[in-house]
Design a protein around this motif. Structure first.
Motif, short mmCIF file in Angstrom:
data_model
loop_
_atom_site.label_atom_id
_atom_site.label_comp_id
_atom_site.label_asym_id
_atom_site.label_seq_id
_atom_site.Cartn_x
_atom_site.Cartn_y
_atom_site.Cartn_z
N LEU A 72 0.83 -1.21 0.00
CA LEU A 72 0.00 0.00 0.00
C LEU A 72 0.87 1.26 0.00
CD1 LEU A 72 -2.68 -1.05 2.64
CD2 LEU A 72 -2.94 -0.98 0.15
N GLU A 73 0.42 2.27 -0.71
CA GLU A 73 1.16 3.53 -0.81
C GLU A 73 1.40 4.15 0.57
OE1 GLU A 73 3.37 6.44 -2.32
OE2 GLU A 73 2.53 4.83 -3.53
N ARG A 78 4.11 2.21 2.38
CA ARG A 78 5.42 2.49 1.80
C ARG A 78 5.92 3.86 2.23
NH1 ARG A 78 3.33 0.70 -3.46
NH2 ARG A 78 4.01 2.71 -4.23
N ALA A 79 5.02 4.84 2.32
CA ALA A 79 5.41 6.19 2.77
C ALA A 79 5.87 6.16 4.22
CB ALA A 79 4.25 7.15 2.58
N GLN A 123 9.32 4.65 4.39
CA GLN A 123 10.33 5.62 3.94
C GLN A 123 10.67 6.63 5.03
OE1 GLN A 123 12.24 5.62 1.23
NE2 GLN A 123 11.31 3.65 0.76
#
Length: 102
Positions: A65-66, A69-70, A73
């Motif tokens: 999922l975005e 992942r964010a 990061q």
């Protein structure tokens, strides 16, 4: 699964805050049955995350999922190392167990 996170020196609390955000984001996800962030009492830079997912596939899908992942990061600069420990729960208090236990 347990994940042992080694934070860079002095970054444990900042990393814990990000992991707690991940726990809050997992709250509405039915496949995530448990996500607990733990601080080590004896090691200043160590955190443990306890996770229980309905399946390995559900966990893998969450990592794609975005938003996940964010979050990863943002956490990466604070992390010196990660050691995953994959387990198969077979019984105990706190989770509903089906008849899949060996």
């Amino acid at each position: 699964m347990y994940a042992k996170f080694t934070a860079k020196p002095g970054e444990r609390e900042a990393l814990a805050a990000i992991l707690l955000e991940a726990a809050a984001a997992a709250e509405p996800v039915q496949e995530c049955e448990l996500y607990i962030v733990n601080l080590s009492e004896s090691e200043a830079d160590i955190l443990w995350v306890t996770e229980v997912w309905s399946s390995a596939e559900a966990h893998a899908a969450s990592l794609a999922l975005e938003a996940t992942r964010a979050t990863i990061q943002r956490a990466m600069p604070l992390i010196a190392g990660v050691e995953p420990v994959k387990l198969i729960p077979v019984g105990g208090k706190g989770l509903a167990f089906g008849s899949t236990a060996p």
